[in-house]
Design a protein around this motif. Structure first.
Motif, short mmCIF file in Angstrom:
data_model
loop_
_atom_site.label_atom_id
_atom_site.label_comp_id
_atom_site.label_asym_id
_atom_site.label_seq_id
_atom_site.Cartn_x
_atom_site.Cartn_y
_atom_site.Cartn_z
N GLU A 23 -6.59 6.90 3.96
CA GLU A 23 -7.46 8.06 4.22
C GLU A 23 -6.76 9.37 3.89
O GLU A 23 -7.35 10.27 3.28
CB GLU A 23 -7.93 8.07 5.68
N GLU A 24 -5.49 9.48 4.28
CA GLU A 24 -4.72 10.71 3.98
C GLU A 24 -4.57 10.89 2.47
O GLU A 24 -4.73 11.99 1.95
CB GLU A 24 -3.33 10.63 4.62
N THR A 25 -4.29 9.79 1.77
CA THR A 25 -4.11 9.87 0.31
C THR A 25 -5.43 10.30 -0.36
O THR A 25 -5.42 11.04 -1.34
CB THR A 25 -3.62 8.51 -0.24
N ALA A 26 -6.55 9.86 0.21
CA ALA A 26 -7.86 10.21 -0.35
C ALA A 26 -8.20 11.69 -0.14
O ALA A 26 -9.17 12.18 -0.72
CB ALA A 26 -8.95 9.33 0.27
N GLY A 27 -7.39 12.39 0.65
CA GLY A 27 -7.55 13.84 0.75
C GLY A 27 -7.07 14.53 -0.52
O GLY A 27 -7.41 15.68 -0.78
N LYS A 28 -6.28 13.80 -1.29
CA LYS A 28 -5.68 14.41 -2.49
C LYS A 28 -6.09 13.71 -3.79
O LYS A 28 -5.88 14.24 -4.87
CB LYS A 28 -4.15 14.34 -2.38
N LEU A 29 -6.66 12.51 -3.68
CA LEU A 29 -7.02 11.71 -4.87
C LEU A 29 -8.36 11.04 -4.64
O LEU A 29 -8.69 10.70 -3.50
CB LEU A 29 -6.01 10.57 -5.06
N PRO A 30 -9.14 10.79 -5.71
CA PRO A 30 -10.35 9.98 -5.51
C PRO A 30 -9.97 8.50 -5.35
O PRO A 30 -9.23 7.96 -6.16
CB PRO A 30 -11.15 10.22 -6.79
N ILE A 31 -10.49 7.87 -4.29
CA ILE A 31 -10.18 6.45 -4.03
C ILE A 31 -11.47 5.70 -3.69
O ILE A 31 -12.24 6.16 -2.84
CB ILE A 31 -9.20 6.29 -2.84
N VAL A 32 -11.70 4.57 -4.35
CA VAL A 32 -12.73 3.64 -3.88
C VAL A 32 -12.00 2.55 -3.10
O VAL A 32 -11.12 1.89 -3.63
CB VAL A 32 -13.54 2.97 -5.03
N PHE A 33 -12.35 2.40 -1.82
CA PHE A 33 -11.73 1.39 -0.96
C PHE A 33 -12.88 0.54 -0.42
O PHE A 33 -13.77 1.05 0.27
CB PHE A 33 -11.00 2.11 0.17
N ALA A 34 -12.88 -0.74 -0.79
CA ALA A 34 -14.00 -1.59 -0.38
C ALA A 34 -13.48 -2.97 -0.01
O ALA A 34 -12.68 -3.55 -0.74
CB ALA A 34 -15.01 -1.71 -1.52
N GLU B 51 -2.47 1.81 10.72
CA GLU B 51 -1.58 2.84 10.13
C GLU B 51 -1.74 2.85 8.60
O GLU B 51 -1.73 3.92 7.98
CB GLU B 51 -0.11 2.56 10.48
N GLN B 52 -1.86 1.67 8.02
CA GLN B 52 -2.02 1.61 6.56
C GLN B 52 -3.38 2.18 6.13
O GLN B 52 -3.50 2.84 5.10
CB GLN B 52 -1.86 0.15 6.08
N ARG B 53 -4.41 1.94 6.93
CA ARG B 53 -5.74 2.52 6.63
C ARG B 53 -5.68 4.04 6.73
O ARG B 53 -6.30 4.76 5.95
CB ARG B 53 -6.80 1.95 7.58
N GLN B 54 -4.92 4.51 7.72
CA GLN B 54 -4.73 5.96 7.90
C GLN B 54 -4.06 6.56 6.66
O GLN B 54 -4.46 7.62 6.17
CB GLN B 54 -3.85 6.16 9.14
N LEU B 55 -3.06 5.85 6.13
CA LEU B 55 -2.37 6.31 4.92
C LEU B 55 -3.37 6.40 3.74
O LEU B 55 -3.35 7.37 2.97
CB LEU B 55 -1.23 5.34 4.56
N ILE C 118 0.80 -1.23 0.00
CA ILE C 118 0.00 0.00 0.00
C ILE C 118 0.84 1.29 0.00
O ILE C 118 0.46 2.27 -0.63
CB ILE C 118 -1.06 0.00 1.15
N ASP C 119 2.01 1.28 0.68
CA ASP C 119 2.87 2.48 0.66
C ASP C 119 3.23 2.84 -0.77
O ASP C 119 3.10 3.98 -1.20
CB ASP C 119 4.18 2.22 1.43
N GLU C 120 3.71 1.82 -1.49
CA GLU C 120 4.17 2.03 -2.87
C GLU C 120 3.00 2.43 -3.78
O GLU C 120 3.14 3.30 -4.65
CB GLU C 120 4.81 0.73 -3.36
N VAL C 121 1.84 1.80 -3.56
CA VAL C 121 0.65 2.10 -4.38
C VAL C 121 0.24 3.56 -4.18
O VAL C 121 0.03 4.30 -5.15
CB VAL C 121 -0.52 1.14 -3.99
#
Ligand code: NAD
Length: 230
Positions: free
Chosen positions: A91-102, A85-89, A61-64
């Protein structure tokens, strides 16, 4: 004129990756422009896509997220088993990009999520809920991401931790049951996945839906237009 969505597939050699690639071959609206798996660099593979679909391992997930941020690409994340921590990452990334996480891309399981929320509202604390999930023996994480989502829905509605039983046997694609046990009666809500295509179809639907959306963390319920809980 652009007619298809350009997709980078991460985890391409896995069970889900191969199912997605097979479905995409027959779908004129999807163009898989790059595929990567363990050992391949994710960054260059995401350069020329509209959206990256990740069905790999939580450790990627870090690299993605880094690659998607660098190239400004939308993400569809189906991988499960992330740490807080990875879920937090994500969420933070979704502040800048559209993400569907399911945790589950099937229409049926997303209906199960909505029905579980509704049943919890009806029963309140009178009925004791329990979650049971069964998957094939090769599945790496337990409990399943779907079972955890069901647990979160029940915790939100009932303010209790609901026990989850995980069973690993044979080649079961995925089964989830929420049982509400009350005095002299029980309600069982069960979803049985017949094949991995239900998740792959949902992920491709999410990939087409997310391109061009504002930055935010979206769920599959958003993609399907299932109204949020009241
Ligand atoms: P799998 O083990 O068959 O495939 C995973 C693939 O990812 C493998 O080919 C592996 O080599 C690759 N991989 C591992 N680490 C990687 C990395 N760092 N970079 C790139 N590739 C990497 O597993 P699967 O059954 O295809 O499931 C993949 C993930 O998707 C799991 O987390 C699973 O729980 C999840 N899943 C989600 C849904 C859903 O609807 N959200 C449905 C099914 C499976």
């Amino acid at each position: 004129m652009k007619t298809s969505v350009r997709v980078t597939l991460i985890g391409a050699r896995g069970r889900m990756g191969q199912t997605i690639a097979d479905l995409a071959k027959d779908d004129p609206k999807i163009d898989i422009v790059a595929q990567c798996d363990l050992g391949d660099a994710i960054d260059p593979a995401t350069k020329d896509c509209d959206v990256a679909i990740d069905f790999s391992n939580s450790s990627a997930i870090d690299e993605v997220c880094r690659a998607a941020l660098r190239h400004g690409k939308a993400l569809v994340i189906g991988t499960t088993g992330h740490s807080p921590e990875q879920r937090q990452l994500i969420e933070e990334t979704a502040g800048k990009l559209p993400i569907v996480f399911a945790s589950n891309f099937s229409v049926g399981v997303n209906a199960l999520f909505a029905l579980t929320r509704q049943a919890a509202e009806i029963f309140g604390s009178e009925f004791a809920p329990k979650i049971t999930e069964t998957h094939h023996k090769m599945k790496k994480d337990a409990p399943s991401g779907t079972a955890k989502t069901l647990g979160e829905i029940l915790k939100e509605g009932l303010k209790i931790e609901v026990p989850i039983e995980s069973i690993r046997e044979g080649d079961v694609v995925g089964e989830h049951t929420v049982t509400f046990a009350g005095p002299d009666e029980r309600l069982e809500l069960t979803h049985r996945a017949g094949s991995r295509e239900i998740f792959a179809r949902g992920a491709l639907r999410a990939a087409q839906w997310i391109v061009g959306k504002p930055a935010r963390l979206y769920s599959m319920q958003d993609v399907l237009g299932i109204p949020p809980a009241k």
